[in-house]
Scaffold this motif. Sequence first.
Motif, PDB file in Angstrom:
ATOM      1  N   GLN A 110       0.829  -1.201   0.000  1.00 28.16           N
ATOM      2  CA  GLN A 110       0.000   0.000   0.000  1.00 28.16           C
ATOM      3  C   GLN A 110       0.865   1.254   0.000  1.00 28.16           C
ATOM      4  O   GLN A 110       0.551   2.223  -0.696  1.00 28.16           O
ATOM      5  CB  GLN A 110      -0.953  -0.006   1.193  1.00 28.16           C
ATOM      6  CG  GLN A 110      -2.019   1.053   1.115  1.00 28.16           C
ATOM      7  CD  GLN A 110      -2.956   0.841  -0.060  1.00 28.16           C
ATOM      8  OE1 GLN A 110      -3.548  -0.213  -0.221  1.00 28.16           O
ATOM      9  NE2 GLN A 110      -3.083   1.850  -0.910  1.00 28.16           N
ATOM     10  N   LEU A 111       1.954   1.242   0.755  1.00 29.48           N
ATOM     11  CA  LEU A 111       2.864   2.390   0.740  1.00 29.48           C
ATOM     12  C   LEU A 111       3.452   2.594  -0.658  1.00 29.48           C
ATOM     13  O   LEU A 111       3.589   3.730  -1.128  1.00 29.48           O
ATOM     14  CB  LEU A 111       3.985   2.200   1.771  1.00 29.48           C
ATOM     15  CG  LEU A 111       3.557   2.297   3.231  1.00 29.48           C
ATOM     16  CD1 LEU A 111       4.665   1.791   4.148  1.00 29.48           C
ATOM     17  CD2 LEU A 111       3.168   3.732   3.589  1.00 29.48           C
ATOM     18  N   HIS A 144       1.072   4.257  -2.778  1.00 32.08           N
ATOM     19  CA  HIS A 144       0.989   5.671  -2.408  1.00 32.08           C
ATOM     20  C   HIS A 144       2.207   6.461  -2.895  1.00 32.08           C
ATOM     21  O   HIS A 144       2.306   7.664  -2.622  1.00 32.08           O
ATOM     22  CB  HIS A 144       0.840   5.824  -0.901  1.00 32.08           C
ATOM     23  CG  HIS A 144      -0.506   5.413  -0.402  1.00 32.08           C
ATOM     24  ND1 HIS A 144      -0.878   5.569   0.911  1.00 32.08           N
ATOM     25  CD2 HIS A 144      -1.574   4.838  -1.012  1.00 32.08           C
ATOM     26  CE1 HIS A 144      -2.114   5.111   1.086  1.00 32.08           C
ATOM     27  NE2 HIS A 144      -2.546   4.667  -0.074  1.00 32.08           N
ATOM     28  N   TYR A 196       5.652   5.668  -2.377  1.00 33.41           N
ATOM     29  CA  TYR A 196       6.922   5.490  -1.678  1.00 33.41           C
ATOM     30  C   TYR A 196       7.747   4.403  -2.364  1.00 33.41           C
ATOM     31  O   TYR A 196       7.201   3.463  -2.938  1.00 33.41           O
ATOM     32  CB  TYR A 196       6.693   5.078  -0.224  1.00 33.41           C
ATOM     33  CG  TYR A 196       5.996   6.132   0.604  1.00 33.41           C
ATOM     34  CD1 TYR A 196       6.707   7.178   1.175  1.00 33.41           C
ATOM     35  CD2 TYR A 196       4.619   6.079   0.814  1.00 33.41           C
ATOM     36  CE1 TYR A 196       6.070   8.148   1.929  1.00 33.41           C
ATOM     37  CE2 TYR A 196       3.969   7.049   1.565  1.00 33.41           C
ATOM     38  CZ  TYR A 196       4.697   8.080   2.124  1.00 33.41           C
ATOM     39  OH  TYR A 196       4.065   9.032   2.870  1.00 33.41           O
ATOM     40  N   PRO A 221      -5.880   0.075   5.946  1.00 37.28           N
ATOM     41  CA  PRO A 221      -5.783   1.538   5.810  1.00 37.28           C
ATOM     42  C   PRO A 221      -5.352   2.224   7.107  1.00 37.28           C
ATOM     43  O   PRO A 221      -4.590   3.198   7.068  1.00 37.28           O
ATOM     44  CB  PRO A 221      -7.194   1.964   5.401  1.00 37.28           C
ATOM     45  CG  PRO A 221      -7.787   0.745   4.753  1.00 37.28           C
ATOM     46  CD  PRO A 221      -7.205  -0.422   5.510  1.00 37.28           C
ATOM     47  N   GLU A 271       2.305   6.567   7.644  1.00 42.01           N
ATOM     48  CA  GLU A 271       2.372   7.826   6.907  1.00 42.01           C
ATOM     49  C   GLU A 271       2.284   9.039   7.832  1.00 42.01           C
ATOM     50  O   GLU A 271       2.972  10.046   7.603  1.00 42.01           O
ATOM     51  CB  GLU A 271       1.272   7.875   5.850  1.00 42.01           C
ATOM     52  CG  GLU A 271       1.530   6.910   4.717  1.00 42.01           C
ATOM     53  CD  GLU A 271       0.466   6.930   3.642  1.00 42.01           C
ATOM     54  OE1 GLU A 271       0.851   6.886   2.460  1.00 42.01           O
ATOM     55  OE2 GLU A 271      -0.744   7.001   3.990  1.00 42.01           O
TER      56      GLU A 271
END
Length: 184
Positions: free
Chosen positions: A20-21, A24, A26, A167, A174
């Motif tokens: 997920q990072l 996003h 990263y 999430p 984050e």
Amino acid sequence: MSNFILTGTPGSGKTAILRQLEIHGYAVVEEAATDVIALHHALGHREPWRDPDFIDRIVDLQRKRQLTVGPMIHRTTFFDRSPVCTLALSRHLSLAAPRPLLDEIDRVLTDHVYERTVFFVRSQGFVQATAARRISLEDSHVFEQIHEDTYRSLGFELIAVAPDRLPARVAVVEDVVEGLRRKS
């Protein structure tokens, strides 16, 4: 550039958080131990962790990955584990830490390769067995404590990422990164 370590016990959900990072935006550097095990399984070796040079192979791959991406990335990077995790693994397996591992830990500490803030993903209360992950829930809790103690003994600040929906776990990471960015 900020290099953060994301770590935790096997089956804690690290990989899902990292994916997920990555989505996003990263940068993510993959874990070495799982890849070393997978390679040796593909070569027909069922239990590579019993080889005397198992830890050395992990350290070598970790170092190569860190050195390869380090100069190329100018943004926040998350490392799926670090040489400190490998030290915890050697302790968990009751193996003496080999000199290359101790030298690598000294290098990453001296060169400030990683931020001192480490994201420690807590156990979700179950472990899904895989070809590379053959640890019981009970043993994963023992490893989690060894892991935590190893990081703390080297002066890292652990940020707990508690079991929760994905999430929410990603938001913890984050939010801390953003808070650190604002402070600097």
